[in-house]
Design an enzyme around this catalytic site. Sequence first.
Site: not given
Length: 373
Positions: A164, A279
Amino acid sequence: MSIKAPTRRDFLAGAAGAGVLGAATLSSLSAFATPASHRAPGGRAGLIPYGSAVRADALVTDVAYREAIVTNCDIIVAEGEMKWLDVHPERNAYRFEKADALVDFARQNGIEIRGHTLAWYGAMPAWTAAIDSRAEAEAELVVHIETVVSRYRGQIPSWDVVNEALVDWPEDATSLRPSIWTRWLGADYLPIALRTTAAVDPETRLVLNEYDVEFRGARFDARRKALVQLLRSLRDRDVPLHAVGLQSHLFADRALDREGLQSLLRDVASLELDVLITELDVIDDRLPGDIGERDGRVAGVARDYLETVCEVVRPKAILTWGLSDRYTWVPTYFKRHDGMPNRPLPFDADLEPKPLFDVIEEFRGKFASRWTR
Ligand code: G3I
């Protein structure tokens, strides 16, 4: 084309019934193994490997969950146990009990394990806030990566090195999410983390893991554009990187941007980077309560998504962020207003497969013959 291959469930039926998977402690987790000879590393031949994030504590206490993981997963990834907060809680103290247990458990069961994560703004121990110089930040980042990656060298074939990196609404590739790393190292933390990981374990695949690149809208356009710019800038500087992880936390009430996502994937492919779905789950807080309808909608969202991705690339793996609705992060942020439990994952809270599982199975097989290298 339908591909029928033996499942882990076939192999395990006898073992589970015979009580092989009994009560466990963390240190004995690895003892609960099925015959590894039954499993080709990385999954059944020709199929896209499937896996899930796991929780070490639940693997110890919850026999049915453990069995479901062993039965269904080619790959696991630690949901938290390899993050800084868990492995490096004090400046001079590492705690590897849970991470070690997961690595051992994976090896004993012939399951691959991915590493998550080495450079992130989240799950940072309090002591890191006291870092107060560039030299100190670089030293701490490098020593952490050297310590963790060398411990599992040769056992973790793929690491989410960077997680991220971008802010929610980036202007460009320089719009990095603030962290202790950007504060002292700026954008240099990315090459430092990637080069250090590569130096310690030259065989492991280096992954940059990102989220919110799947949907329609100006913010998501900006994120896709900034991500490609970031990948290009790393490539231009010869920074080692092998793959992009698409987190794929899908929202049932957000429209998929088919063209935008496929254009991103073509750019990623042109940079000769692999793609992993790291994910996947479908956030269902705004869907109707009816279970049948909800599970169908969740599966439909995943189907559209996997179709969009697989038309352009063959993902190296598909992982969901949890196997069963029994253990999911989703209600922490997206609890339903009707009080009903969320159902974002392939198995329900009773560990029964849902339509989402069938969709994943279908895509793993559907593209196998077409894409097998
Ligand atoms: O272990 C403690 C427990 O002792 C305590 O009683 C409890 C009370 O809140 O907290 C427990 O720790 C929680 C931990 O998950 C274990 O469940 C933390 O508070 C909580 O912050 C932590 O959240 C994790 C989060 O990352 C932050 O590390 C989620 O489980 C995990 O699913 C989530 O995973 C992230 C990926 O790493 C990156 N992509 C997004 C994804 C979902 O947010």
